[in-house]
Design a protein around this motif. Structure first.
Motif, short mmCIF file in Angstrom:
data_model
loop_
_atom_site.label_atom_id
_atom_site.label_comp_id
_atom_site.label_asym_id
_atom_site.label_seq_id
_atom_site.Cartn_x
_atom_site.Cartn_y
_atom_site.Cartn_z
N CYS A 87 9.78 35.25 77.30
CA CYS A 87 10.44 35.18 78.57
C CYS A 87 11.04 33.59 79.22
CB CYS A 87 9.20 35.79 79.71
SG CYS A 87 8.53 37.09 79.22
N ASN A 88 12.13 33.04 78.32
CA ASN A 88 12.47 32.39 78.71
C ASN A 88 14.32 33.01 78.04
OD1 ASN A 88 11.77 29.37 79.17
ND2 ASN A 88 10.10 30.80 77.64
N PRO A 89 15.54 32.47 79.02
CA PRO A 89 16.61 33.19 78.80
C PRO A 89 16.96 33.31 77.36
CG PRO A 89 16.56 31.31 80.67
CD PRO A 89 15.55 31.90 79.95
N CYS A 90 16.57 31.52 76.20
CA CYS A 90 16.88 31.30 75.28
C CYS A 90 16.07 32.90 74.33
CB CYS A 90 16.45 30.25 75.08
SG CYS A 90 14.38 29.64 74.42
N ALA A 91 15.18 32.95 75.16
CA ALA A 91 14.46 34.38 73.97
C ALA A 91 15.47 35.02 73.64
CB ALA A 91 13.18 34.50 74.49
N SER A 92 16.70 35.76 74.53
CA SER A 92 17.36 36.73 74.96
C SER A 92 18.21 36.76 73.29
CB SER A 92 17.68 37.64 76.12
OG SER A 92 16.18 37.33 76.49
N SER A 93 18.27 35.97 73.05
CA SER A 93 19.72 35.64 72.40
C SER A 93 19.33 36.38 70.75
CB SER A 93 20.08 34.11 71.64
OG SER A 93 18.97 33.61 70.89
N PRO A 94 20.16 36.94 70.50
CA PRO A 94 20.10 38.72 69.22
C PRO A 94 19.62 37.73 68.02
CG PRO A 94 22.71 37.73 69.77
CD PRO A 94 21.15 37.30 71.19
N ASN A 95 20.34 36.71 67.51
CA ASN A 95 19.37 35.63 66.85
C ASN A 95 18.18 34.41 67.09
OD1 ASN A 95 20.97 33.96 67.82
ND2 ASN A 95 21.50 32.49 66.43
N TYR A 96 17.65 35.04 67.98
CA TYR A 96 16.49 34.36 68.31
C TYR A 96 15.19 34.27 66.94
CZ TYR A 96 11.54 33.49 70.58
OH TYR A 96 10.36 32.86 70.82
N MET A 97 15.09 35.58 66.84
CA MET A 97 13.69 35.30 65.65
C MET A 97 14.05 34.81 64.64
SD MET A 97 10.52 36.30 66.18
CE MET A 97 10.65 37.07 67.07
N SER A 98 15.23 35.21 63.92
CA SER A 98 15.94 34.26 62.63
C SER A 98 15.83 32.31 63.20
CB SER A 98 17.28 34.55 62.56
OG SER A 98 18.03 34.45 63.00
N ARG A 99 16.47 32.42 64.28
CA ARG A 99 16.47 30.72 64.46
C ARG A 99 15.45 30.24 64.11
NH1 ARG A 99 20.02 27.42 67.68
NH2 ARG A 99 19.96 25.04 66.86
N MET A 100 14.28 30.68 65.46
CA MET A 100 13.18 30.36 64.99
C MET A 100 12.47 30.04 63.71
SD MET A 100 12.56 29.85 68.40
CE MET A 100 11.04 29.11 68.20
#
Length: 324
Positions: A295-308
């Motif tokens: 529920c942040n804009p940054c969590a909507s990016s397609p590579n979000y989980m891999s970046r984390m």
């Protein structure tokens, strides 16, 4: 007595557990004089059995979740035979004021949460030996008559109507302070530096200022406020849990020194980019096990989980996703 209302005993009849028996009174209950602990939680008591006053060995008495009002608990103030009581629980009853417990000079735990108490007036008579005080879910508007609690370690005043943090300066032993669900607008710990756990969730904070000297802090809960900037964190080097979810944060800052951080809650903010997290998280890349950023804009990016996973190679949980 109902067969389900059988007392638990250790052979010497020191423990009587009648919790959840729905008893209207104790007329059918045997109260041997050797009792040390009596648990009467979740019954329908409207008065105190006078035989309790003769239990001279009594150390713990729980009357939680009954139907006791101010008049019903009044006899406690004259029960000198049980003056060595160490734990008194009157949680979840129908009291409107702090009862007179002056005679209990060895009291360590006092719980009057979930009543209808409007003022802390009367606490000045409570023994200064107290280590744990619980007055949550009442109607209290002011922190008062607590200055003499030099031994107090836990203070719970959540879910009241407090607007100001005050009169804490003498509580030099305080380790946990719980003030969630009040109306507090600013943080003022009155010079205390030994706090390890602090909760100010669901208040009216707009700033984190006021925490800088609390270097012993291990757990900090500030969710559901109006905080716009992460600040005052650089000195909190012992912090393990940081919860600033549901605020108005737009970026992640002042976290570089949090080398012991294990849990970080940032969900439901307005954080647009992970760049500030990647830059500031170097100190706790190896220690962090849980992070919430949903529920942040940054969590909507397609590579979000891999970046984390890239930022935190040993992470065990990101939002609702668990990793082996």
């Amino acid at each position: 007595m109902d067969s389900s209302a059988k007392p638990e005993s250790d052979g010497e009849r020191t423990l009587l557990d009648l919790s959840s028996c729905q008893l209207p009174d104790l007329n059918s209950v045997d109260l041997p004089p050797t009792l040390v602990e009596v648990d009467l939680t979740a019954n329908r008591l409207t008065a105190l059995d006078s035989r309790l006053s003769q239990l001279s060995n009594l150390k713990k008495l729980s009357l939680r979740q009954n139907l006791l009002n101010d008049d019903a608990v009044l006899p406690l103030s004259s029960w000198h035979s049980i003056s060595a009581l160490q734990e008194l629980v009157l949680r979840d009853n129908q009291m409107k004021r702090i009862p007179d417990v002056t005679i209990f000079k060895m009291l360590l735990v006092f719980d009057v949460s979930f009543n209808e108490i409007t003022s802390l007036s009367g606490l000045s008579k409570v023994s200064n030996s107290l280590k744990e005080l619980y007055v949550s879910k009442n109607e209290v508007t002011k922190m008062e008559e607590i200055e003499h609690f030099h031994e107090l370690q836990i203070l719970e005043l959540g879910s009241n109507r407090l607007r100001v943090m005050e009169n804490l300066q003498n509580l030099s032993s305080l380790l946990e302070l719980w003030l969630g669900r009040n109306r507090i607008r600013s943080i003022d710990l009155c010079g205390l530096k030994c706090i390890k756990k602090l909760s100010l969730q669901s208040n009216r904070l707009t700033s984190m200022a006021g925490l800088e000297e609390c270097t012993a802090l291990e757990e900090l809960y500030l969710s559901h406020n109006g905080i716009t900037k992460m600040e005052g964190l650089s000195t909190l080097v012992n912090l393990r849990v940081l919860d600033v979810a549901s605020n108005k944060l737009t970026e992640i800052t002042d976290i570089a020194n949090l080398t012991r951080l294990e849990d970080l809650w940032l969900n439901d903010n307005q954080i647009a980019s992970l760049d500030s997290l990647a830059e500031g998280a170097a100190g706790f890349r190896e220690s962090l096990t849980t992070i919430y950023l949903e529920c942040n804009p940054c969590a909507s990016s397609p590579n979000y989980m891999s970046r984390m996973r890239e930022i935190f190679p040993k992470i065990e949980q990101v939002d609702s996703e668990m990793f082996a």
